[in-house]
Design a protein around this motif. Sequence first.
Motif, PDB file in Angstrom:
ATOM      1  N   GLY A 170       0.814  -1.233   0.000  1.00  0.00           N
ATOM      2  CA  GLY A 170       0.000   0.000   0.000  1.00  0.00           C
ATOM      3  C   GLY A 170       0.840   1.273   0.000  1.00  0.00           C
ATOM      4  N   TYR A 171       1.783   1.310   0.956  1.00  0.00           N
ATOM      5  CA  TYR A 171       2.604   2.517   1.095  1.00  0.00           C
ATOM      6  C   TYR A 171       3.311   2.853  -0.208  1.00  0.00           C
ATOM      7  CZ  TYR A 171       6.497   5.420   2.669  1.00  0.00           C
ATOM      8  OH  TYR A 171       7.433   6.409   2.818  1.00  0.00           O
ATOM      9  N   PHE A 172       3.880   1.854  -0.830  1.00  0.00           N
ATOM     10  CA  PHE A 172       4.680   2.109  -2.039  1.00  0.00           C
ATOM     11  C   PHE A 172       3.794   2.485  -3.223  1.00  0.00           C
ATOM     12  CE2 PHE A 172       7.022  -0.654   0.799  1.00  0.00           C
ATOM     13  CZ  PHE A 172       8.141   0.133   1.018  1.00  0.00           C
ATOM     14  N   VAL A 173       2.632   1.824  -3.302  1.00  0.00           N
ATOM     15  CA  VAL A 173       1.683   2.178  -4.357  1.00  0.00           C
ATOM     16  C   VAL A 173       1.272   3.647  -4.215  1.00  0.00           C
ATOM     17  CG1 VAL A 173      -0.680   1.814  -5.182  1.00  0.00           C
ATOM     18  CG2 VAL A 173       0.809  -0.156  -4.720  1.00  0.00           C
ATOM     19  N   VAL A 174       0.930   4.029  -2.995  1.00  0.00           N
ATOM     20  CA  VAL A 174       0.520   5.426  -2.772  1.00  0.00           C
ATOM     21  C   VAL A 174       1.660   6.383  -3.125  1.00  0.00           C
ATOM     22  CG1 VAL A 174       0.002   7.099  -0.961  1.00  0.00           C
ATOM     23  CG2 VAL A 174      -1.314   4.985  -1.122  1.00  0.00           C
ATOM     24  N   LEU A 175       2.871   6.052  -2.666  1.00  0.00           N
ATOM     25  CA  LEU A 175       4.020   6.895  -3.022  1.00  0.00           C
ATOM     26  C   LEU A 175       4.130   7.044  -4.534  1.00  0.00           C
ATOM     27  CD1 LEU A 175       7.171   6.228  -0.805  1.00  0.00           C
ATOM     28  CD2 LEU A 175       5.574   8.142  -0.775  1.00  0.00           C
ATOM     29  N   PHE A 176       3.953   5.930  -5.242  1.00  0.00           N
ATOM     30  CA  PHE A 176       4.066   5.946  -6.698  1.00  0.00           C
ATOM     31  C   PHE A 176       2.963   6.818  -7.321  1.00  0.00           C
ATOM     32  CE2 PHE A 176       2.814   4.374 -10.853  1.00  0.00           C
ATOM     33  CZ  PHE A 176       4.010   4.529 -11.539  1.00  0.00           C
ATOM     34  N   ILE A 177       1.747   6.667  -6.795  1.00  0.00           N
ATOM     35  CA  ILE A 177       0.630   7.494  -7.310  1.00  0.00           C
ATOM     36  C   ILE A 177       0.934   8.972  -7.104  1.00  0.00           C
ATOM     37  CG2 ILE A 177      -1.769   8.137  -6.831  1.00  0.00           C
ATOM     38  CD1 ILE A 177      -2.327   5.157  -6.345  1.00  0.00           C
ATOM     39  N   MET A 178       1.437   9.278  -5.903  1.00  0.00           N
ATOM     40  CA  MET A 178       1.793  10.678  -5.629  1.00  0.00           C
ATOM     41  C   MET A 178       2.821  11.172  -6.643  1.00  0.00           C
ATOM     42  SD  MET A 178       2.095  10.724  -1.521  1.00  0.00           S
ATOM     43  CE  MET A 178       0.676  10.935  -0.447  1.00  0.00           C
ATOM     44  N   LEU A 179       3.831  10.387  -6.884  1.00  0.00           N
ATOM     45  CA  LEU A 179       4.878  10.745  -7.837  1.00  0.00           C
ATOM     46  C   LEU A 179       4.267  10.987  -9.218  1.00  0.00           C
ATOM     47  CD1 LEU A 179       7.790  10.683  -6.666  1.00  0.00           C
ATOM     48  CD2 LEU A 179       8.269   8.963  -8.424  1.00  0.00           C
ATOM     49  N   ALA A 180       3.353  10.094  -9.596  1.00  0.00           N
ATOM     50  CA  ALA A 180       2.731  10.206 -10.917  1.00  0.00           C
ATOM     51  C   ALA A 180       1.931  11.497 -11.023  1.00  0.00           C
ATOM     52  CB  ALA A 180       1.821   8.994 -11.161  1.00  0.00           C
ATOM     53  N   ILE A 181       1.114  11.777  -9.986  1.00  0.00           N
ATOM     54  CA  ILE A 181       0.315  13.011 -10.014  1.00  0.00           C
ATOM     55  C   ILE A 181       1.227  14.226 -10.105  1.00  0.00           C
ATOM     56  CG2 ILE A 181      -1.188  14.472  -8.608  1.00  0.00           C
ATOM     57  CD1 ILE A 181      -2.598  11.963  -7.648  1.00  0.00           C
ATOM     58  N   GLY A 182       2.259  14.247  -9.253  1.00  0.00           N
ATOM     59  CA  GLY A 182       3.218  15.349  -9.286  1.00  0.00           C
ATOM     60  C   GLY A 182       3.828  15.509 -10.666  1.00  0.00           C
ATOM     61  N   GLY A 183       4.228  14.387 -11.253  1.00  0.00           N
ATOM     62  CA  GLY A 183       4.836  14.451 -12.587  1.00  0.00           C
ATOM     63  C   GLY A 183       3.875  15.011 -13.624  1.00  0.00           C
ATOM     64  N   LEU A 184       2.634  14.539 -13.571  1.00  0.00           N
ATOM     65  CA  LEU A 184       1.622  15.023 -14.517  1.00  0.00           C
ATOM     66  C   LEU A 184       1.438  16.542 -14.389  1.00  0.00           C
ATOM     67  CD1 LEU A 184      -1.159  12.310 -14.514  1.00  0.00           C
ATOM     68  CD2 LEU A 184       0.086  13.199 -16.498  1.00  0.00           C
ATOM     69  N   MET A 185       1.389  16.997 -13.133  1.00  0.00           N
ATOM     70  CA  MET A 185       1.219  18.426 -12.883  1.00  0.00           C
ATOM     71  C   MET A 185       2.380  19.199 -13.528  1.00  0.00           C
ATOM     72  SD  MET A 185      -1.410  19.331 -11.012  1.00  0.00           S
ATOM     73  CE  MET A 185      -2.617  18.666  -9.875  1.00  0.00           C
ATOM     74  N   VAL A 186       3.594  18.734 -13.255  1.00  0.00           N
ATOM     75  CA  VAL A 186       4.770  19.416 -13.818  1.00  0.00           C
ATOM     76  C   VAL A 186       4.658  19.451 -15.336  1.00  0.00           C
ATOM     77  CG1 VAL A 186       7.268  19.228 -14.138  1.00  0.00           C
ATOM     78  CG2 VAL A 186       6.267  18.920 -11.867  1.00  0.00           C
ATOM     79  N   TYR A 187       4.252  18.320 -15.925  1.00  0.00           N
ATOM     80  CA  TYR A 187       4.112  18.261 -17.381  1.00  0.00           C
ATOM     81  C   TYR A 187       3.087  19.290 -17.874  1.00  0.00           C
ATOM     82  CZ  TYR A 187       2.730  16.541 -21.967  1.00  0.00           C
ATOM     83  OH  TYR A 187       2.412  16.462 -23.292  1.00  0.00           O
ATOM     84  N   TYR A 188       1.955  19.354 -17.142  1.00  0.00           N
ATOM     85  CA  TYR A 188       0.897  20.305 -17.494  1.00  0.00           C
ATOM     86  C   TYR A 188       1.412  21.746 -17.445  1.00  0.00           C
ATOM     87  CZ  TYR A 188      -3.402  23.064 -16.786  1.00  0.00           C
ATOM     88  OH  TYR A 188      -4.391  24.003 -16.853  1.00  0.00           O
ATOM     89  N   PHE A 189       2.140  22.065 -16.394  1.00  0.00           N
ATOM     90  CA  PHE A 189       2.652  23.438 -16.260  1.00  0.00           C
ATOM     91  C   PHE A 189       3.700  23.747 -17.320  1.00  0.00           C
ATOM     92  CE2 PHE A 189       1.209  23.110 -11.699  1.00  0.00           C
ATOM     93  CZ  PHE A 189       0.155  23.967 -11.883  1.00  0.00           C
ATOM     94  N   LYS A 190       4.509  22.732 -17.638  1.00  0.00           N
ATOM     95  CA  LYS A 190       5.499  22.951 -18.701  1.00  0.00           C
ATOM     96  C   LYS A 190       4.784  23.264 -20.012  1.00  0.00           C
ATOM     97  CE  LYS A 190       9.731  21.196 -17.129  1.00  0.00           C
ATOM     98  NZ  LYS A 190      10.815  22.071 -16.836  1.00  0.00           N
ATOM     99  N   ARG A 191       3.734  22.505 -20.292  1.00  0.00           N
ATOM    100  CA  ARG A 191       3.018  22.724 -21.550  1.00  0.00           C
ATOM    101  C   ARG A 191       2.351  24.093 -21.580  1.00  0.00           C
ATOM    102  NH1 ARG A 191      -1.591  19.192 -23.320  1.00  0.00           N
ATOM    103  NH2 ARG A 191      -2.251  21.248 -24.042  1.00  0.00           N
ATOM    104  N   LYS A 192       1.876  24.528 -20.413  1.00  0.00           N
ATOM    105  CA  LYS A 192       1.243  25.856 -20.322  1.00  0.00           C
ATOM    106  C   LYS A 192       2.299  26.959 -20.275  1.00  0.00           C
ATOM    107  CE  LYS A 192      -3.429  25.845 -19.457  1.00  0.00           C
ATOM    108  NZ  LYS A 192      -4.431  26.900 -19.545  1.00  0.00           N
TER     109      LYS A 192
END
Lengths: 354, 354, 354, 354, 354
Positions: free
Chosen positions: E329-351
């Motif tokens: 569980g812990y690692f899955v959640v950490l990974f999800i957090m990382l993914a969300i963070g990465g997506l956000m960064v990607y979104y801001f880069k594109r904007k």
Amino acid sequence: MLKLVRKKTRKVGAPPGTLVHIGEKKAERTKISIMDYDHADLHEKESGNVEDCIPLRDAPTVTWINVDGLHETETLRKLGEAYRLHPLVLEDILDTNQRPKTEDFEEYIYIVFKMLSFSEETNEVEAEQVSLVVGRNFVISFQEREGDVFDTVRDRIRNMKGKIRKMGANYLAYALLDKVVDQYFIVLEKLEDRIESLEEELISDPTPSTLRSIHMLKREMILLHKFVWPLREVVDTLQEGESPLIDKQTIRYFKDVYDHIIQVIDSIDTFRDMLTGVLDAYLSTTSNRMNEAMKVLTIIATIFIPLSFIAGIYGMNFRYMPELESRWGYFVVLFIMLAIGGLMVYYFKRKKWM
Amino acid sequence: MLKLVRKKTRKVGAPPGTLVHIGEKKAERTKISIMDYDHADLHEKESGNVEDCIPLRDAPTVTWINVDGLHETETLRKLGEAYRLHPLVLEDILDTNQRPKTEDFEEYIYIVFKMLSFSEETNEVEAEQVSLVVGRNFVISFQEREGDVFDTVRDRIRNMKGKIRKMGANYLAYALLDKVVDQYFIVLEKLEDRIESLEEELISDPTPSTLRSIHMLKREMILLHKFVWPLREVVDTLQEGESPLIDKQTIRYFKDVYDHIIQVIDSIDTFRDMLTGVLDAYLSTTSNRMNEAMKVLTIIATIFIPLSFIAGIYGMNFRYMPELESRWGYFVVLFIMLAIGGLMVYYFKRKKWM
Amino acid sequence: MLKLVRKKTRKVGAPPGTLVHIGEKKAERTKISIMDYDHADLHEKESGNVEDCIPLRDAPTVTWINVDGLHETETLRKLGEAYRLHPLVLEDILDTNQRPKTEDFEEYIYIVFKMLSFSEETNEVEAEQVSLVVGRNFVISFQEREGDVFDTVRDRIRNMKGKIRKMGANYLAYALLDKVVDQYFIVLEKLEDRIESLEEELISDPTPSTLRSIHMLKREMILLHKFVWPLREVVDTLQEGESPLIDKQTIRYFKDVYDHIIQVIDSIDTFRDMLTGVLDAYLSTTSNRMNEAMKVLTIIATIFIPLSFIAGIYGMNFRYMPELESRWGYFVVLFIMLAIGGLMVYYFKRKKWM
Amino acid sequence: MLKLVRKKTRKVGAPPGTLVHIGEKKAERTKISIMDYDHADLHEKESGNVEDCIPLRDAPTVTWINVDGLHETETLRKLGEAYRLHPLVLEDILDTNQRPKTEDFEEYIYIVFKMLSFSEETNEVEAEQVSLVVGRNFVISFQEREGDVFDTVRDRIRNMKGKIRKMGANYLAYALLDKVVDQYFIVLEKLEDRIESLEEELISDPTPSTLRSIHMLKREMILLHKFVWPLREVVDTLQEGESPLIDKQTIRYFKDVYDHIIQVIDSIDTFRDMLTGVLDAYLSTTSNRMNEAMKVLTIIATIFIPLSFIAGIYGMNFRYMPELESRWGYFVVLFIMLAIGGLMVYYFKRKKWM
Amino acid sequence: MLKLVRKKTRKVGAPPGTLVHIGEKKAERTKISIMDYDHADLHEKESGNVEDCIPLRDAPTVTWINVDGLHETETLRKLGEAYRLHPLVLEDILDTNQRPKTEDFEEYIYIVFKMLSFSEETNEVEAEQVSLVVGRNFVISFQEREGDVFDTVRDRIRNMKGKIRKMGANYLAYALLDKVVDQYFIVLEKLEDRIESLEEELISDPTPSTLRSIHMLKREMILLHKFVWPLREVVDTLQEGESPLIDKQTIRYFKDVYDHIIQVIDSIDTFRDMLTGVLDAYLSTTSNRMNEAMKVLTIIATIFIPLSFIAGIYGMNFRYMPELESRWGYFVVLFIMLAIGGLMVYYFKRKKWM
């Protein structure tokens, strides 16, 4: 940087007509060069002295005396005496603060204006004061420092190009003035290039230094306007042809210079309007972007801060919290969070923020 | 994009009267077309040469020589010589930087102005310089490139429509000028359409590109104003009828053109005011929206951040936290949170933020 | 919505003097009504035709021909021929794009201006073009559609109220113009009411639609100014009394109309300044409010975010966290939080943010 | 509040010269007071009637008839008839919407302008219309209501102070006008005080009501400018001395009034510029403050939000979280937090935000 | 601080010509100093009285009477009587509210203007009113307080420097006016220095007090403009040489002063434009910075707030939360957090926000 007012303090207190050089000393020595010509002959003297000039005053040939450097007041005083210049004229020649103007002293016309050049090093416009004294058979030009702007006129005299050798002193005055106004166009081209590159910079990648450059340019426009605007009046007076020193056939040429000056003023004003437009565009774009960022921030914060609060409540360590013990508590809370989030999204959609 | 200053650098240094073409080369070859007519007869020559034009100069018939393309300076020099044009006039015809103006040379009047057209491809206004030399029996028109704007005038001459065949060269000049001003109205209509569509876009769905387009349009208005404004003076001079080359009965027609130009200037200024208004409206709307967003954000954050803090406190894992052990602690804290939230809401209501 | 430029495209290409109606077709049929009167008699014909008008041209009585609707160009051509109107005048009457102007054709004066009315339905000002042709014994008025504005003038003629029956055609022209200017005042009153109600709305409860309405009104002012401003010049020309068609005793009345027009222009400009003022007030109030909100948000966030962070630290579940085991840890942390909060409050007080 | 347009609706439709009072009814009854004097004698009648005035019209003594209250149109009509006033003049006297103007009717001069006063109750400027009819031996003044502004003039007449008793009717007109302009200065002083107090308020403690007051004042300046500006022209006409009704020695006095009016206009414009300056200052200060607040908020949030997130991670209750079990986990995390915080601070210092 | 309107209240009500001193009392005692000279002789009297002045009125020598301090109205009345000054002139001399003006009374010319000085203590410009009465053989100058500005003129008279002793009273008047205008340049230099230092301050380290200083300077420019602008007209009148009191050879000198005043006005306007430019630059820079800060805040908050929320969920203490028990569980959640963070960064880069 262009400056409007130069230190005049040391002058204050002296009676009118006192010769004091106001401005920076831009030349090492005052240099006098003489050209004396008519249709047939040409005599040149590169670095003459005042005594060389005196006999030419009443000669029938056209005499052009060019003075570079204004700080040797004694030399200028002698020259002024020889050519019978009014003390106030000499004072004005030395005071590099002059607003462009022309004055008719019957025996000669006094014209003062600004020469502009664009310094590639500092990316800035530089101004220098030029005075012309135009008599029947002579033109005396005063520059703050040696320059090469009048060289093409010199060449035309030497090579008998155009009609310059066939015409009188007033045509020579026109040729010099025309040269200076041509110079203005070169400066305008540089400025237009600079405005365009700054514009692009501002759209693609605005830095504080871009903004500062634009504001510096706008200020430069204010000063250029002040330098060029009165020249319009000067040349208008000349083209009206009220002075007997201006021949009828030269008037048409002064009209041409007049048209050019109008164009220069027009361009400066347009540049100023454009720069204002660029800044307005920048501000409204920035405002638009902030609005976007603001919306994103508001949406994210408004959705997640309340949800985090709910999570915070059930993260408290009170011993007696009935919900925590319930079998479905976790799922109910998850569902409530989902519902709140969904409502928020719906609200923002309706407000057209998403 | 409309440009104000075109490179003049290569010209600088040459004596006045030197023929140098300043501007883009827009036509392949300089093309000369001749129409020679009176009430009864019409002779046309599509692509003539300078030699064809010379004998027509002093013929009693009206001669219209249209020159497309300005880069073959030798051809123009010959034409100028044949029709005894002043060197400065030829120079001005070649310099496509001219500000609209008119000059009376007694034997002929020189008129220069801008023709505008709207390019559907680039969505931009394009400007081209047109020069007219109007003599007693001839009109010479110079265009930068071949165009079809004057075709309707040609048709009217061919088909004897209106009174054009019965009137002199000055009526022909009027007809050409009138055509160009009609062209302005077409451009204005396009611009009004564009302004309206941008306005709607800005209200419904503003993108950075909408803003940029509006600013580009505003800048276009600045330049159009500069192009059209001096034309007013030009036509005013013509309608005053001081030149003997303008017949008394043509003056009324020039007055009509004058009215149209005033209308064009009026419209350009109004468009500019409107665009400023649109941007102001946009900015105040944006400001209003940001204010709204700000209020929502502030309310949400101000209510929930302190509550979350309280929840955070009781989420700490200290071993000795008396409240946690209390039977009613949880409910007391919930109640306190509710009270704080309620107070906040009351505060915001009183401040009129909700 | 008021429009500045109406489609003229279909006209372009036609020779000057071609009769084309430019504008919307606002009336079903062109309707001609005739009033022919002197001190003693009055003949009226409600819906006459052109043939009825012809014999009245040279009658000594005052003839008023009112034409409603401009699209039947053939009728107008006939009328123009009968009254010997210049082709350009007829063209101008049909082109509803005219800028107000007056032209003296010796036999008659041509006056064109805008009639304004306020539509209660759309809450907008509507403009209609009115042309007057004032001869020695006749006035011809052209309106785009049937209206009741001139009815009171008709009544005064019928009932011999005032001096209208005793005066000539130029007094009738004055009466019609005066009527139109009175109409302006009614529109101004409506606009002032609207401005005031919008102002109140903006202060009490600004919605995006309030802002849009204000901007629409401001734009309306720009257009109204363009419509009314040239009328000042028109009436000024008339009151100077240079035309023999204007009697000396009527001049005083035109002066009166002139004063009214100045007042109208003044009011329009003032309204525009006021609207600008209202928007400025709105923007500075908004800015003030955002500043307030910002301060509250900053204070709350700056105080509680660090405190929440501390709470977050002691909410971590590490096995070895010495503070958690300490007897006084909880109270020490609470005290530290209080101290930090207090310092923050002190800092904000000193910065004058609270 | 000052109003620009007063309801004129009830007037519309009536023929010119119809007497209708336009404006508020500010006085109970129309009151006529008469002063008749020459160097030696003085006859006064406090509340006379029209019949008392008639015989004085052609007496050699100076007659001053002051009328307070404009709503009794019948009285005014009789007075107008007795003094042979043009119907349009009577109409203008009754219409309190007049723009200041002067009209020369040969037998008399008609002058209309605004009297201003500052109401301490409402803190607002109030305007009242004053009309003067100046004949050879008489002055008739019309006020909207009874006032005490002219009392000092009355006293000077009674006590033979100054030269008023030795001079003609035109000097009396000057004295009244001078009084009104003096009144303007009093209003200006009040306004300057108010501007200064608002300025201070805005700097020390700006409330929305301060802002609103400043905007109201600015609007008042717009209206005052409209009221006073045309008066300049009025007095300029009088001081040119073209009317035989103005004695040569009085002209110097009208020049003095003219100078005062220029000063008043100058002051109003300066006040307006100042108020604009105050608002600009306020906006830039607010903008500066928001920037400050923004920076603080951004710094705090940017440092602590990520740290809180880390704390949040280790506050999760997963059964298997290896770090939680580690001996040094807590301290390592604390150190990482410190490092991140330090980096952030370093970043902000480099960006010059701290 | 410069003030526009000084209390005039105590004056209101008095008949014209009443002598009341309006302004601050700046001098202890009214001091009269007399210089009486011609080419050969010079008589000086430092603190004379009115009686000393009377016999000099009609002497052929040039008499300069300088009066410092305006509050002893009786002294001034006597002086005025002796030199036959018009009562309105005396009134104007005493009223320090005067707008610069000149009036020709045939026997003498009255000139009033402002003297400016820069107070180093308060960093502010101070204005004082100077009046000149220029007769055939005398000049009377009135100052509000003793000053040393005219000392250099005194020295030139004493030492026979320049041509002052050879010329008439009108040259003396020119010398005094010239002195005052020289004074303007000194003030301008100080202001330019101040503007430049404020500009630098605003760029490097803007404080609210910098902003306030800039706004104060801008307001000072408004007032200076009002003080100097009318002087242009004054000297223009003098240089036109219509008064026989101005010698032909002095006119050239007044022309010189005229040029200087134009330069002063130009400079003031340019300074004002510059200050506006500085503020605009500041506002756009601030706006740019806020935008930057906003972007950072939005990015940080938008990335971490949702992640913190997820951490918050798993920090809840519900008994039944299946994920918590899961091995990964812990690692899955950490990974999800990382993914969300990465997506956000990607979104801001594109904007293009990062």
